[in-house]
Design a protein around this motif. Sequence first.
Motif, PDB file in Angstrom:
ATOM      1  N   TYR A 273       0.912  -1.245   0.004  1.00  0.00           N
ATOM      2  CA  TYR A 273       0.028  -0.152  -0.071  1.00  0.00           C
ATOM      3  C   TYR A 273       0.920   1.501  -0.113  1.00  0.00           C
ATOM      4  N   GLU A 274       0.688   2.270  -0.867  1.00  0.00           N
ATOM      5  CA  GLU A 274       1.193   3.567  -0.971  1.00  0.00           C
ATOM      6  C   GLU A 274       0.333   4.740  -0.879  1.00  0.00           C
ATOM      7  N   GLN A 275       0.795   5.667  -0.281  1.00  0.00           N
ATOM      8  CA  GLN A 275      -0.219   6.935  -0.256  1.00  0.00           C
ATOM      9  C   GLN A 275      -0.258   7.627  -1.980  1.00  0.00           C
ATOM     10  N   ALA A 276      -0.506   8.652  -1.990  1.00  0.00           N
ATOM     11  CA  ALA A 276      -0.832   9.265  -3.284  1.00  0.00           C
ATOM     12  C   ALA A 276       0.694   9.236  -4.270  1.00  0.00           C
ATOM     13  N   ASP A 277       0.665   8.888  -5.389  1.00  0.00           N
ATOM     14  CA  ASP A 277       1.837   8.830  -6.177  1.00  0.00           C
ATOM     15  C   ASP A 277       2.698  10.010  -6.428  1.00  0.00           C
ATOM     16  N   SER A 278       1.656  11.197  -6.172  1.00  0.00           N
ATOM     17  CA  SER A 278       2.386  12.616  -6.196  1.00  0.00           C
ATOM     18  C   SER A 278       3.489  12.973  -5.388  1.00  0.00           C
TER      19      SER A 278
END
Length: 793
Positions: A273-278
């Motif tokens: 899981y990751e946060q927003a790609d930005s």
Amino acid sequence: MNSSATPFRQFVIKVATRCDLACDHCYVYEHADRSWRTKPAYPSDETVVRIAERIAEHARLHALSSVEVVLHGGEPLLAGPDRLARTADVLAAALSGTSRLTIKIHTNGVLLDARFCDLFAAKGIKVGISLDGDRIANDRHRRYASGRSSYDKVIAAIDLLRTRYPQLYSGLLCTVDIANDPVAVYEALAALEPPRIDLLLPHATWDAPPSGATGAHGEWLVKVFDRWWSDGRPMAVRLFDSALRTLADRSSLTESLGLEPSDLVVIETDGSYEQADSLKTAYDGAPATGFDVRHHSLDEVAGHPGIRNRQIGLAGLAEECRACPVVSSCGGGLYAHRYRTGTGFDNPSVYCADLLRLVSHVRDTVEAVEHTTHALPPTEFDALAAGYGARRAVLRLEEAQQSLRRTLLAEAGAESAESAESDAWRLLTRLDQEARPALDRVLAHPYVRVWAVRCLADRSHAGHLASIAAATAITAGARASIGVPLSSEALHLPSLGRLDLPGRTEVEIEVDGRGFSVHDGARRLVVDLDRPERTPEWWPVRRVAMDGWTVAVDDVDLYRDCHQWPASGRLSGAEFGRWTAMLGDAWRLIVNDHRDYAPGLAAGLGVVVPLRPASDGSETSSTARDAFGAVAAALPSGAVSLALLLIHEFQHVKLGAILDIHPLFDPKDANLYYAPWRPDPRPLEGLLQGTYAHLAVTDFWRVRRLVDHGVDAHTAAVRFARWRTLTAEAVETLSRSGGLTEIGTRFVGRMRETVRPWLAEQVPAAAEREAQEAAAAHRRAWRAAAPDVAPQL
């Protein structure tokens, strides 16, 4: 998950970590984060299954009616059609019976061909394509590793979508480069007729700031906004629409603006899981959470500090941001753009000056419109007269309606200033100065005008002014205390809901934040708008959110019972579920098959009022002249019927608003006219309304005869053949009536231009015969029922 956390509703699934282009502004490969090097090229089938299981688990736990999945990369088409098909099937199976699933794919387009499009059509996957403008603009950054241009292949892909798969075309994503001419970029994108454009600021931080002078990106965006605005907002532009919505105290459509909590999570090809790609632009490893689908639920991910920081709104912003006059619209900008070594994300956006310039300019533009005439420009008038009307034309009708509602409210309020309703009027006056967007939002509810008209005719309705004031204070989150008289032992708050208070005739309301409390004798009832289930006596207005359209199913408003047929009572959960499902099916049908009507409907139809079913089982629907933006109906037999009903009735809504601006006919005309869709003679306005509505009815069956099959296609052909002839005849009756004004003659002329080419379209001979027989039978029955009437035929 913490009870105050926002559940995830958007899931970005990485289906490929490599790309066939070498765009030098890409946040995945060209910025600080290098984690892509350690990820598998594609997710394994086992990982996809686990991802789907985790999403379904989360949806069940939080009773999510819908979820959105975006297939992303890298370049997601590198995953190939077989792997993408398996992914879509696994997701659909996991969420079946739990939530409505929407799947989108974001691609650079160079590999998109008919094989992929056939797959996406079969799976219902919408396609967004990245394009930075014309050839010069696009080739600055979006090239192959060899330096070769990608432009021709991308344009070919877009043309394929537009011409052969328009139902899949969801829009274009454009990364801003101030070296490109803003108007040229806009014109190049607009020429491709996208349903939506996403203008994306290039990712940057305080450590790696954007190129150009401070505020240069804001000036670039202002130039595009001005051209888009002057063109009548021909397509949705997510950034601009979000600015307009947040300035009106409505939700944003993008994480780049607004204070709404983030509901997005990214899942990488290895299941992490990751946060927003930005965030990849901030520092290496910035998006990581340390969680993965094999060992952790999505609720655990929601507790991650980075996720929580993007869900706490104003409290999560830097002190400088919290003091900014446009913070409720700007929202501090994109979270990633706030990063600076040493202070982390506790900073204003590196685009602070740009966002201030854009939002302020949008605000000033809107305020200027409010002081101009509401007469329709010729192009928008003609588009509406032709039976359609783009989004901007319908929004202009709404602007005129809002001015009319304000005028009516002022008239009703002026009579209240020295009466028992004086406290309510003073509160509304204060809120208009301090929280005007909140008042505008309440006034936009269709049945406020219905109340105002009744109140001016009968002062027994004046007490409802206090309910409007209370609803405005609640919407604004303003501190207020006001006494409100009840109707039928219930508190009715327009646009919000109804609170049942048996045995009470008046209550004192205290407003604080996102809820309110009511003193009910010995009790104190507290209503939390974010948790309505805590107060069983509270019946909120429920809304159905679909892709591109959100509509309130209002079964509680005090003034909704103004239609030809009686309104229903409160819908049960099961009944509301049936409405939700059928509205979703009808909207998808409209977007896919009748897309010329979708933008106007989405812009102008905000409320559906359920009616009681007819005793004979017939389908019933209605509009009210004073309730712009609302349609009333009993739930019909299926999605096709509901789609037709919405399109047909919204024609009446539009024409009523046009008549509030432009006099199309002489109201003194006392003649009666034959209307081939009614059993009774009609006055001139009635014939005009029916003819305008049947432009859309005819067009609806014109399309359905081509997309339906078997008996359904034959039925559609019969109806098309019948209504095209009779609508064309009604247009000529209107034209010969002598009762049209000059502008009314122009309006009817545009109607003629729409229907006339349909008369030359081919239909099967059997369908034509059935249509003629039905038309002749109607005319005979009409003559028999009204033998003494001499209508103007």
